[in-house]
Write an enzyme that holds these catalytic residues in place. Structure first.
Site, PDB file in Angstrom:
ATOM      1  N   TYR A 145      -0.888  -6.945  -2.439  1.00 33.84           N
ATOM      2  CA  TYR A 145       0.139  -6.879  -1.397  1.00 33.84           C
ATOM      3  C   TYR A 145      -0.464  -6.151  -0.205  1.00 33.84           C
ATOM      4  O   TYR A 145      -1.047  -5.076  -0.369  1.00 33.84           O
ATOM      5  CB  TYR A 145       1.367  -6.123  -1.908  1.00 33.84           C
ATOM      6  N   ASP A 240      -8.389  -3.446   2.036  1.00 34.16           N
ATOM      7  CA  ASP A 240      -7.080  -2.851   2.329  1.00 34.16           C
ATOM      8  C   ASP A 240      -6.989  -1.569   1.484  1.00 34.16           C
ATOM      9  O   ASP A 240      -6.641  -1.626   0.303  1.00 34.16           O
ATOM     10  CB  ASP A 240      -5.956  -3.838   1.970  1.00 34.16           C
ATOM     11  N   LYS A 268      -0.383   5.422   4.573  1.00 33.86           N
ATOM     12  CA  LYS A 268       0.087   6.377   3.562  1.00 33.86           C
ATOM     13  C   LYS A 268      -0.514   7.773   3.750  1.00 33.86           C
ATOM     14  O   LYS A 268      -0.093   8.509   4.642  1.00 33.86           O
ATOM     15  CB  LYS A 268      -0.163   5.810   2.152  1.00 33.86           C
TER      16      LYS A 268
HETATM   17  P1  KE4 Z   1       3.560  -0.452   4.698  1.00 30.88           P
HETATM   18  O1  KE4 Z   1       3.801  -1.519   5.756  1.00 30.88           O
HETATM   19  O2  KE4 Z   1       4.624  -0.448   3.633  1.00 30.88           O
HETATM   20  O3  KE4 Z   1       3.296   0.931   5.297  1.00 30.88           O
HETATM   21  O4  KE4 Z   1       2.186  -0.808   3.968  1.00 30.88           O
HETATM   22  C1  KE4 Z   1       2.026  -2.072   3.386  1.00 30.88           C
HETATM   23  C2  KE4 Z   1       0.937  -2.007   2.337  1.00 30.88           C
HETATM   24  C3  KE4 Z   1      -0.311  -2.496   2.646  1.00 30.88           C
HETATM   25  N1  KE4 Z   1      -1.327  -2.458   1.746  1.00 30.88           N
HETATM   26  C4  KE4 Z   1      -1.140  -1.912   0.520  1.00 30.88           C
HETATM   27  C5  KE4 Z   1      -2.286  -1.875  -0.441  1.00 30.88           C
HETATM   28  C6  KE4 Z   1       0.116  -1.373   0.154  1.00 30.88           C
HETATM   29  O5  KE4 Z   1       0.282  -0.834  -1.074  1.00 30.88           O
HETATM   30  C7  KE4 Z   1       1.183  -1.416   1.077  1.00 30.88           C
HETATM   31  C8  KE4 Z   1       2.562  -0.884   0.752  1.00 30.88           C
HETATM   32  N2  KE4 Z   1       2.734  -0.463  -0.598  1.00 30.88           N
HETATM   33  C9  KE4 Z   1       4.107  -0.505  -1.108  1.00 30.88           C
HETATM   34  C10 KE4 Z   1       4.056  -0.020  -2.563  1.00 30.88           C
HETATM   35  N3  KE4 Z   1       3.694  -1.031  -3.439  1.00 30.88           N
HETATM   36  C11 KE4 Z   1       5.027   0.320  -0.267  1.00 30.88           C
HETATM   37  C12 KE4 Z   1       6.358   0.586  -0.914  1.00 30.88           C
HETATM   38  C13 KE4 Z   1       7.432  -0.254  -0.282  1.00 30.88           C
HETATM   39  O6  KE4 Z   1       7.205  -1.426   0.040  1.00 30.88           O
HETATM   40  O7  KE4 Z   1       8.535   0.315  -0.135  1.00 30.88           O
END
Ligand code: KE4
Length: 428
Positions: A145, A240, A268
């Site tokens: 993701y 990523d 993060k």
């Molecule tokens: P954000 O747009 O949520 O800040 O980041 C997206 C993203 C990109 N790349 C990786 C490897 C990620 O894990 C994420 C976001 N992770 C999720 C948890 N699986 C965020 C939690 C959520 O969606 O509320």
């Protein structure tokens, strides 16, 4: 537990105002059932719900809170920063400072651009890779993701066709067609597609450790193989590291595994809990980015002073000698404890960990990609989740999410977690 009536009431009200009652889907507990907790505050390794229940927290805001919640130094720095205003829309020394720290920790990057989320980071990195190579297609991996940009909400096309199909309504098929989705850890599949279609492929993007199907580690030689084939065909290799960055080690998975990508996405941890994402890479690639180059990308709050302050303070503490050894000790103690608890309770699980991100799968088969992760017993996981919550331990509300440990987790927290896990597993 003191009951969760206030959470229940708030959730009912929220559902009338916010889609699904939450501002991010995973928080609604759909994968495990039950009532999402509304949090009133957090401190160190604990979060407290609005009904006054305390939980040892292994979600840690999905990764950012590696120091623990409300770290005194971060709180102090933010209080001082807020007095100076919250956003200027103009460059500040803070952005220079955080960029310096990030580039020092990631020698594969010559330049870095701050954005406001991981989604923005990966979306922008892909646009730059396309601008740099003048090619349109991208390769991603099933289960990885990278945020919710249209071209990334794509699943593998059926059978022979390697072209993607939308994985969400609202994503035009034309977008999806440019995304090729392959099985993680399958170098053969990558070679087959690249050797045929390399002239059209701008980049390969992956989570070097996949935290979005639980915790799936790269097989020996997989990352090295991707590095080799992308170099050979002029394809941009994007790690990523939004989740793995400053988590599996201070230098992320690329330092941990010794493989250098062409571009890296972060998020993060580098925001210390405030909205920050970042993408960067080799100078010749990043010189494409506006206003230096023609590829447009922008953001009102990018690099804002509060987020930079939280990020700088967090990285300063993480960069101290011995930090990752302490984090590793905690991760190992939890791993040994949970494995032993499952064994004593007679429950078949597979546990995977990279630094302080981990996952317990309820399966007795090896997990190395999306398909093998999907074999895990999600019903059993849901009961495990509920049991742990009842015993004051907050783990990720999905079998396909990673758990995280912070510097604030004590031996006592880990002992309590392992005891709870044994009790719950016994009852499964
Ligand atoms: P954000 O747009 O949520 O800040 O980041 C997206 C993203 C990109 N790349 C990786 C490897 C990620 O894990 C994420 C976001 N992770 C999720 C948890 N699986 C965020 C939690 C959520 O969606 O509320």
């Amino acid at each position: 537990m003191k009951g969760i009536n206030k959470s229940k009431r708030l959730f009912r009200k929220a559902q009338g105002l916010i889609p699904g009652g939450v501002n991010s889907p995973v928080r609604a507990f759909k994968a495990v059932g039950g009532q999402p907790l509304f949090i009133s505050h957090a401190k160190g390794s604990k979060i407290y719900d609005v009904d006054g229940n305390a939980y040892i927290d292994y979600v840690l805001s999905w990764g950012p809170m590696i120091l623990g919640h409300a770290h005194p130094s971060v709180v102090k720095a933010l209080k001082a920063a807020i007095e100076k205003g919250t956003s200027y829309g103009a460059p500040t020394e803070l952005e220079v400072k955080l960029a310096e720290m990030v580039l020092k920790a990631y020698p594969s990057m010559d330049k870095v651009r701050m954005v406001n989320s991981g989604t923005e980071a990966t979306m922008s990195a892909i646009r730059v890779a396309r601008g740099f190579t003048k090619r349109d297609r991208i390769i991603k991996f099933e289960g990885c993701y990278h945020g919710h940009a249209d071209g990334l909400l794509v699943k593998a096309g059926s059978g022979a066709t390697t072209f993607g199909v939308p994985d969400s309504p609202g994503v035009p098929r034309s977008y999806a067609r440019n995304t090729i989705t392959l099985p993680f850890n399958d170098l053969k599949a990558v070679k087959a597609v690249v050797e045929k279609d390399w002239k059209n492929i701008a980049c390969i993007i992956l989570e070097p450790v996949v935290g979005n199907i639980g915790c799936v580690l790269p097989k020996r030689g997989f990352l090295e193989g991707l590095r080799k084939i992308t170099k050979k065909y002029g394809i941009v290799l994007i790690f990523d590291e939004v989740m793995t960055g400053f988590r599996v080690s201070y230098g992320g998975a690329q330092a941990y595994y010794g493989v250098e990508p062409d571009m890296t996405c972060l998020g993060k941890v580098i925001g210390g809990g405030l909205p920050v994402g970042a993408y960067g890479g080799k100078a010749e690639i990043m010189s494409m980015v506006s206003p230096e180059g023609p590829v447009y990308q922008a953001g009102t709050l990018s690099g804002n002073p509060l987020a930079m302050t939280a990020g700088i303070t967090t990285l300063k503490i993480l960069s101290r000698k011995g930090t990752y050894e302490r984090l590793e000790q905690k991760g190992l103690a939890l791993e040994e404890g949970l494995k032993d608890a499952a064994k004593r309770a007679g429950v078949k699980t597979r546990f995977y960990r990279a630094g302080t991100m981990f996952c317990t799968y309820f399966t007795d088969r090896e997990v190395y990609d999306y398909q093998t992760a999907k074999q895990a017993d999600t019903e059993r996981f849901a009961r495990f989740f509920a049991g742990m919550l009842k015993r004051g331990v907050n783990i990720a509300p999905s079998q396909f999410e990673a758990g995280f440990i912070s510097l604030a987790h004590t031996d006592k927290d880990i002992e309590k977690t392992v005891r709870a896990a044994y009790d719950v597993m016994k009852s499964l």
